[in-house]
Design a protein around this motif. Structure first.
Motif, PDB file in Angstrom:
ATOM      1  N   SER A  96      51.660  51.552  47.073  1.00 30.09           N
ATOM      2  CA  SER A  96      50.610  51.883  48.032  1.00 30.09           C
ATOM      3  C   SER A  96      50.480  53.380  48.282  1.00 30.09           C
ATOM      4  O   SER A  96      49.417  53.867  48.667  1.00 30.09           O
ATOM      5  N   PRO A 119      41.396  46.974  47.575  1.00 31.82           N
ATOM      6  CA  PRO A 119      42.575  46.121  47.420  1.00 31.82           C
ATOM      7  C   PRO A 119      42.219  44.644  47.347  1.00 31.82           C
ATOM      8  O   PRO A 119      41.337  44.175  48.070  1.00 31.82           O
ATOM      9  N   THR A 121      45.060  42.343  47.186  1.00 31.38           N
ATOM     10  CA  THR A 121      46.151  41.836  48.024  1.00 31.38           C
ATOM     11  C   THR A 121      47.340  42.773  47.926  1.00 31.38           C
ATOM     12  O   THR A 121      47.444  43.586  46.989  1.00 31.38           O
ATOM     13  N   LEU A 122      48.237  42.688  48.885  1.00 34.04           N
ATOM     14  CA  LEU A 122      49.535  43.358  48.836  1.00 34.04           C
ATOM     15  C   LEU A 122      50.527  42.318  48.341  1.00 34.04           C
ATOM     16  O   LEU A 122      50.753  41.314  49.006  1.00 34.04           O
ATOM     17  N   GLN A 253      54.057  49.228  49.836  1.00 37.36           N
ATOM     18  CA  GLN A 253      53.884  47.897  49.264  1.00 37.36           C
ATOM     19  C   GLN A 253      53.429  48.046  47.811  1.00 37.36           C
ATOM     20  O   GLN A 253      52.990  49.116  47.391  1.00 37.36           O
ATOM     21  N   VAL A 255      50.446  47.155  45.540  1.00 36.15           N
ATOM     22  CA  VAL A 255      49.037  46.848  45.768  1.00 36.15           C
ATOM     23  C   VAL A 255      48.365  46.429  44.468  1.00 36.15           C
ATOM     24  O   VAL A 255      48.520  47.095  43.443  1.00 36.15           O
ATOM     25  N   TYR A 271      42.203  36.956  44.264  1.00 35.48           N
ATOM     26  CA  TYR A 271      43.157  36.772  45.358  1.00 35.48           C
ATOM     27  C   TYR A 271      43.692  35.344  45.397  1.00 35.48           C
ATOM     28  O   TYR A 271      44.901  35.124  45.559  1.00 35.48           O
ATOM     29  N   THR A 297      48.524  38.932  51.978  1.00 35.00           N
ATOM     30  CA  THR A 297      47.460  39.545  52.754  1.00 35.00           C
ATOM     31  C   THR A 297      46.129  39.348  52.038  1.00 35.00           C
ATOM     32  O   THR A 297      46.022  39.524  50.835  1.00 35.00           O
ATOM     33  N   GLU A 301      42.713  42.133  55.144  1.00 41.15           N
ATOM     34  CA  GLU A 301      43.982  42.515  55.777  1.00 41.15           C
ATOM     35  C   GLU A 301      44.642  43.657  55.008  1.00 41.15           C
ATOM     36  O   GLU A 301      45.209  44.579  55.612  1.00 41.15           O
ATOM     37  N   SER A 302      44.581  43.587  53.693  1.00 36.85           N
ATOM     38  CA  SER A 302      45.172  44.636  52.854  1.00 36.85           C
ATOM     39  C   SER A 302      44.507  45.976  53.132  1.00 36.85           C
ATOM     40  O   SER A 302      45.186  47.005  53.276  1.00 36.85           O
ATOM     41  N   LYS A 303      43.197  45.974  53.197  1.00 34.57           N
ATOM     42  CA  LYS A 303      42.447  47.210  53.474  1.00 34.57           C
ATOM     43  C   LYS A 303      42.844  47.782  54.826  1.00 34.57           C
ATOM     44  O   LYS A 303      43.048  48.999  54.961  1.00 34.57           O
TER      45      LYS A 303
END
Length: 325
Positions: A96, A119, A121-122, A253, A255, A271, A297, A301-303
């Motif tokens: 990240s 993104p 997801t993380l 994280q 990413v 995702y 995420t 949520e990731s953003k």
């Protein structure tokens, strides 16, 4: 009558566009997918990428290959994705910090990772810790801090790269707590760990997965996890207190991201595929072996997480004035 005709044309265009996006998402992936890892083969990001790619192949019945495209501290690899199509078939897997840190330390970047990439997801946490040689007398992080206070300007702590998340967090922590240390940037963990074990440096701030083998072999010992939550697979390593209580925190994280402009339908399809993979017991176990923990995420949520951490690192840069150009 003309207005009615124009209205129907707009409705038809919207319907056609929406229908095309949905069909495109349903077809993904319609051709081989590449996951760009902007780091050398053999590292922890590469390892996670290859494990994920194998799983994605099985899930999608489509070829998924990992391409290691190095250079510029991940910039070259990210540019490959940003310069490609918005079809979701070219994906980048990176730390990240490539998105949340680099834009603040390098004003001459040829891209804006935070805006040019979206993104998906993380995948997992990217926890850091601070390690020392196994034979050092300090048994706790607080004892090590006291040693620093008693020996100002002599304690050298290495990090894996100039202007990275660990460098910024460490320098900011030292300033906030009036600690006089020498920060020594390296190009990667391997050389830094060799010098630590050889006695050239006092401590090393590292990604857990990169130096876990040395801790397991009892050549080094970890004094502190640089996050506020413990890691289930490493129950004996204490987490850091909050920053306002003297804690040393590094945020990070893995990413998974695509070129901005990729349709939300395609992003959500990727995702959903990845989400199903990351809940599989063997994938979770694989991450734990590296000292990581699974995350789940959504794109939104990731953003939000990355945006929040970008602001934190922007503050670190202002406080330390660390630049790489």
């Amino acid at each position: 009558m003309l207005h009615l005709k124009q209205a129907w044309q707009i409705v038809f265009f919207v319907f056609l566009t929406l229908g095309s996006s949905i069909a495109f998402a349903q077809d993904w992936p319609s051709k081989p997918v590449r996951i760009v890892v902007p780091f050398s083969p053999g590292g922890s990001t590469d390892a996670v990428g290859r494990y994920l790619a194998n799983k994605m192949e099985l899930a999608t019945k489509q070829s998924v290959v990992v391409e290691n495209i190095t250079g510029g501290g991940s910039v070259v690899g990210m540019k490959q994705v940003v310069g490609g199509r918005t079809d979701g078939n070219s994906i980048v897997l990176t730390g990240s910090g490539s998105i949340t840190v680099m834009k603040h330390t390098n004003s001459s970047l040829p891209l804006d990772p935070e805006n040019d990439l979206t993104p998906v997801t993380l995948i997992n946490t990217l926890p850091h810790w601070i390690v020392v040689k196994a034979d050092r007398p300090e048994k706790t992080f607080q004892e090590f801090v006291e040693y620093i206070r008693k020996n100002p300007g002599t304690v050298s702590i290495s990090v894996n790269n100039v202007g990275g998340s660990a460098h910024l967090a460490l320098a900011s922590w030292a300033k906030d707590n009036n600690l006089d240390i020498i920060v020594v940037p390296y190009r990667g963990s391997s050389a830094a760990m060799i010098d630590l074990l050889g006695g050239s440096t006092t401590a090393h701030v590292d990604v857990v997965g990169s130096s876990l083998q040395f801790v397991k072999a009892e050549k080094a010992k970890a004094l502190l996890l640089l996050q506020e939550k413990p890691i289930a697979s490493l129950p004996n390593i204490p987490p850091s207190p909050a920053r306002d209580k003297g804690g040393l925190l590094v945020y990070g994280q893995h990413v998974l991201a695509v070129k901005t402009g990729t349709s939300p339908e395609v992003i959500n399809k990727i995702y959903e595929v990845v989400k199903k993979i990351t809940v599989e017991p063997d994938f979770i176990a694989y991450l734990q072996d590296l000292g990581y923990e699974r995350m789940d995420t959504t794109p939104a949520e990731s953003k939000a997480i990355l945006t929040k951490e970008s602001k934190i690192y922007a503050d670190f840069v202002k406080a330390t004035n660390i630049k790489v150009n």
